[in-house]
Write a protein that holds these residues in place. Structure first.
Motif, PDB file in Angstrom:
ATOM      1  N   GLY A 183       0.818  -1.215   0.000  1.00 35.48           N
ATOM      2  CA  GLY A 183       0.000   0.000   0.000  1.00 35.48           C
ATOM      3  C   GLY A 183       0.845   1.255   0.000  1.00 35.48           C
ATOM      4  N   LEU A 184       1.927   1.256   0.802  1.00 34.37           N
ATOM      5  CA  LEU A 184       2.823   2.415   0.796  1.00 34.37           C
ATOM      6  C   LEU A 184       3.448   2.626  -0.574  1.00 34.37           C
ATOM      7  N   TYR A 185       3.843   1.537  -1.238  1.00 36.37           N
ATOM      8  CA  TYR A 185       4.437   1.642  -2.578  1.00 36.37           C
ATOM      9  C   TYR A 185       3.426   2.192  -3.583  1.00 36.37           C
ATOM     10  N   ILE A 186       2.210   1.631  -3.547  1.00 37.62           N
ATOM     11  CA  ILE A 186       1.188   2.087  -4.494  1.00 37.62           C
ATOM     12  C   ILE A 186       0.837   3.555  -4.239  1.00 37.62           C
ATOM     13  N   GLY A 187       0.707   3.935  -2.960  1.00 39.41           N
ATOM     14  CA  GLY A 187       0.400   5.329  -2.646  1.00 39.41           C
ATOM     15  C   GLY A 187       1.489   6.273  -3.131  1.00 39.41           C
ATOM     16  N   ALA A 188       2.766   5.892  -2.892  1.00 41.19           N
ATOM     17  CA  ALA A 188       3.875   6.740  -3.354  1.00 41.19           C
ATOM     18  C   ALA A 188       3.898   6.815  -4.877  1.00 41.19           C
ATOM     19  N   ARG A 189       3.641   5.691  -5.526  1.00 39.21           N
ATOM     20  CA  ARG A 189       3.636   5.680  -6.997  1.00 39.21           C
ATOM     21  C   ARG A 189       2.508   6.565  -7.547  1.00 39.21           C
ATOM     22  N   ARG A 190       1.344   6.482  -6.930  1.00 42.05           N
ATOM     23  CA  ARG A 190       0.228   7.310  -7.398  1.00 42.05           C
ATOM     24  C   ARG A 190       0.514   8.792  -7.187  1.00 42.05           C
ATOM     25  N   ARG A 191       1.093   9.109  -6.027  1.00 42.21           N
ATOM     26  CA  ARG A 191       1.423  10.519  -5.790  1.00 42.21           C
ATOM     27  C   ARG A 191       2.473  11.006  -6.779  1.00 42.21           C
ATOM     28  N   LEU A 192       3.431  10.139  -7.097  1.00 41.44           N
ATOM     29  CA  LEU A 192       4.432  10.517  -8.086  1.00 41.44           C
ATOM     30  C   LEU A 192       3.794  10.735  -9.448  1.00 41.44           C
ATOM     31  N   MET A 193       2.899   9.849  -9.856  1.00 44.61           N
ATOM     32  CA  MET A 193       2.230   9.993 -11.147  1.00 44.61           C
ATOM     33  C   MET A 193       1.381  11.262 -11.189  1.00 44.61           C
ATOM     34  N   GLU A 194       0.710  11.551 -10.075  1.00 42.24           N
ATOM     35  CA  GLU A 194      -0.102  12.767 -10.029  1.00 42.24           C
ATOM     36  C   GLU A 194       0.785  14.010 -10.109  1.00 42.24           C
ATOM     37  N   SER A 195       1.939  13.951  -9.417  1.00 43.16           N
ATOM     38  CA  SER A 195       2.864  15.076  -9.480  1.00 43.16           C
ATOM     39  C   SER A 195       3.375  15.281 -10.901  1.00 43.16           C
ATOM     40  N   LEU A 196       3.732  14.180 -11.555  1.00 45.28           N
ATOM     41  CA  LEU A 196       4.191  14.285 -12.945  1.00 45.28           C
ATOM     42  C   LEU A 196       3.078  14.789 -13.858  1.00 45.28           C
ATOM     43  N   ARG A 197       1.845  14.322 -13.596  1.00 45.95           N
ATOM     44  CA  ARG A 197       0.723  14.775 -14.411  1.00 45.95           C
ATOM     45  C   ARG A 197       0.473  16.266 -14.219  1.00 45.95           C
ATOM     46  N   GLU A 198       0.532  16.708 -12.955  1.00 48.07           N
ATOM     47  CA  GLU A 198       0.353  18.133 -12.696  1.00 48.07           C
ATOM     48  C   GLU A 198       1.467  18.949 -13.337  1.00 48.07           C
ATOM     49  N   ARG A 199       2.689  18.423 -13.250  1.00 52.71           N
ATOM     50  CA  ARG A 199       3.803  19.140 -13.874  1.00 52.71           C
ATOM     51  C   ARG A 199       3.633  19.212 -15.388  1.00 52.71           C
ATOM     52  N   ALA A 200       3.171  18.112 -15.976  1.00 52.12           N
ATOM     53  CA  ALA A 200       2.932  18.108 -17.422  1.00 52.12           C
ATOM     54  C   ALA A 200       1.824  19.089 -17.794  1.00 52.12           C
ATOM     55  N   ASP A 201       0.765  19.115 -16.978  1.00 51.77           N
ATOM     56  CA  ASP A 201      -0.312  20.076 -17.242  1.00 51.77           C
ATOM     57  C   ASP A 201       0.197  21.509 -17.118  1.00 51.77           C
ATOM     58  N   SER A 202       1.031  21.742 -16.091  1.00 53.84           N
ATOM     59  CA  SER A 202       1.582  23.081 -15.918  1.00 53.84           C
ATOM     60  C   SER A 202       2.471  23.473 -17.097  1.00 53.84           C
TER      61      SER A 202
END
Length: 431
Positions: free
Chosen positions: A164-183
């Motif tokens: 769960g910790l791995y999946i949560g960190a991976r999702r947060r990383l993907m969201e951060s990358l997605r937000e950065r890409a949107d920005s």
């Protein structure tokens, strides 16, 4: 309220707290399996607690169905699994609840406390169960039962928490990358819009500059040609010799105008990009055209040619006086060219709008600037109107030229009924 991974973006979207249909189907399926498991385990719990079997089954169904809210309230699911651990039910609910809790946005301190409580509860239940079921030839008070119980407890609780910790960190990383890409996409869009605006402004500016250069090169000489042609028509029968001189002047001025026009058009052609129009950005073509127009005028007239300019107007019948004050010195090419064009356009306007008027051209060389003024008196009513057309852009073009170099331009009628054009340019002297 807590959510897990990317599902927190979908809270309030779709059915209840599920953003996607497959998430709802997965949770409903897990809740059904967990309810069936707890219902079966509820039979044993009813026997041990001396309760009716239907009560134990119903209790198990309700407890197992708590897994349905694991995405919305993962803490509640873990607490329920801890609470029913002594009843030896909720095996699937405990594993899935710990995974959901670790993958959610719940603070890590709370996650660690709840994971520790769940591990302790499972460990105690496992020890008690093993002491009851262990073989008689093994000493129940030794190290075997606690060690095996601890190993089993960690084997059950550690993997879902770590995963769960791995999946949560991976999702947060993907969201951060997605937000950065949107920005970045928004920034690129803004840059593209600004670049398009600058390109449009540049195209407009370049068109204006090209039109101004063409106007200055052609309009003055053509105006003088029209004036001389009118004079030629008036004196053709009365004074053949003067008519011949006027005809020669018209020819010379026409040839000069054509020569300057050919030079400018030739430079424009040389500055063009020889590829398909679809492959050339309009801004690049405009820049090349504007640069060509300026290049065509680089070797153009300067302040030394003002006397010749005034003489052309005198030959056209205008009374032009040139007054120069101050010590003449060389200036930057754009300053001399602009000063010359201002005087040229002002004289052209005199021929258009004040035929026969007396004109005074003043040129002042100052310490930090050069000033020029063209003032004409009222039009001579006896002079013939040659009917020169006016585009209304002469004064605008003069102002644009002067302001572009950081100078000051003033024009307007005089009290005597004439018109005055004045300009002051910074020296930018050379040498």
């Amino acid at each position: 309220m807590t959510t897990t991974g990317a599902d927190r973006d979908a809270v309030g979207v779709g059915t209840w707290w599920w953003g996607r249909r497959r998430s709802a189907v997965l949770d409903v399926g897990l809740a059904l399996v967990s309810a069936l498991e707890c219902a079966v385990e509820g039979v044993g719990f009813a026997d041990k607690a001396s309760l009716p079997v239907p009560v134990g089954v119903l209790f198990g169904l309700v407890v197992g169905a708590a897994l349905l809210v694991r995405r919305r309230w993962p803490i509640a699911v873990v607490l329920v699994s801890i609470a029913v651990a002594p009843a030896e039910m909720g095996f699937l609910m405990g594993i899935v609840g710990l995974y959901s809790l670790a993958a959610s946005e719940v603070p890590r301190r709370i996650t660690a406390v709840l994971a520790g409580m769940s591990t302790l509860a499972v460990f105690v239940v496992t020890v008690v169960r093993m002491r009851q079921d262990v073989a008689q030839d093994i000493d129940p008070s030794g190290w075997y039962v606690p060690s095996v119980s601890l190993f089993m407890t960690l084997g059950l609780n550690a993997p879902p928490v770590l995963f769960g910790l791995y999946i949560g960190a991976r999702r947060r990383l993907m969201e951060s990358l997605r937000e950065r890409a949107d920005s970045l996409e928004q920034e690129l869009s803004l840059l593209a819009d600004r670049a398009e605006q600058r390109a449009q402004w540049a195209r407009q500016e370049e068109r204006t500059r090209i039109a101004r250069e063409m106007h200055d090169v052609v309009a003055h000489r053509v105006s003088l040609m029209v004036v001389h042609a009118a004079a030629l028509q008036a004196v053709a029968l009365k004074d053949p010799q003067k008519a011949v001189r006027n005809a020669a002047l018209v020819g010379d001025m026409g040839r000069q105008a054509l020569t300057e026009l050919r030079e400018m058009l030739g430079v424009l052609r040389e500055g063009a990009v020889p590829v398909a129009p679809a492959a050339v950005p309009l801004a690049a073509v405009g820049r090349a055209a504007a640069a060509a127009a300026e290049a065509a005028a680089e070797d153009g007239p300067c302040l030394d040619a003002l006397e010749a300019l005034c003489e052309q107007s005198r030959l056209a019948g205008a009374a032009v006086e040139l007054v120069v004050t101050g010590e003449a010195r060389p200036y930057a090419p754009e300053v001399e060219r602009t000063a010359y064009r201002v005087v040229q356009e002002a004289l052209t306007n005199v021929h258009k709008h004040a035929s026969g008027a007396e004109v005074v051209v003043r040129l002042a060389h100052r310490e930090a600037e050069v000033a020029m003024q063209v003032e004409n008196g009222p039009s001579d009513g006896s002079a013939a109107d040659v009917g020169l057309p006016s585009g209304g852009n002469g004064l605008v073009g003069m102002r644009e030229r002067v302001v572009r170099l950081g100078g000051v331009f003033v024009s307007g009628p005089t009290d005597a009924g004439g018109f005055r054009v004045s300009a002051v340019l910074p020296t930018l002297s050379v040498g």
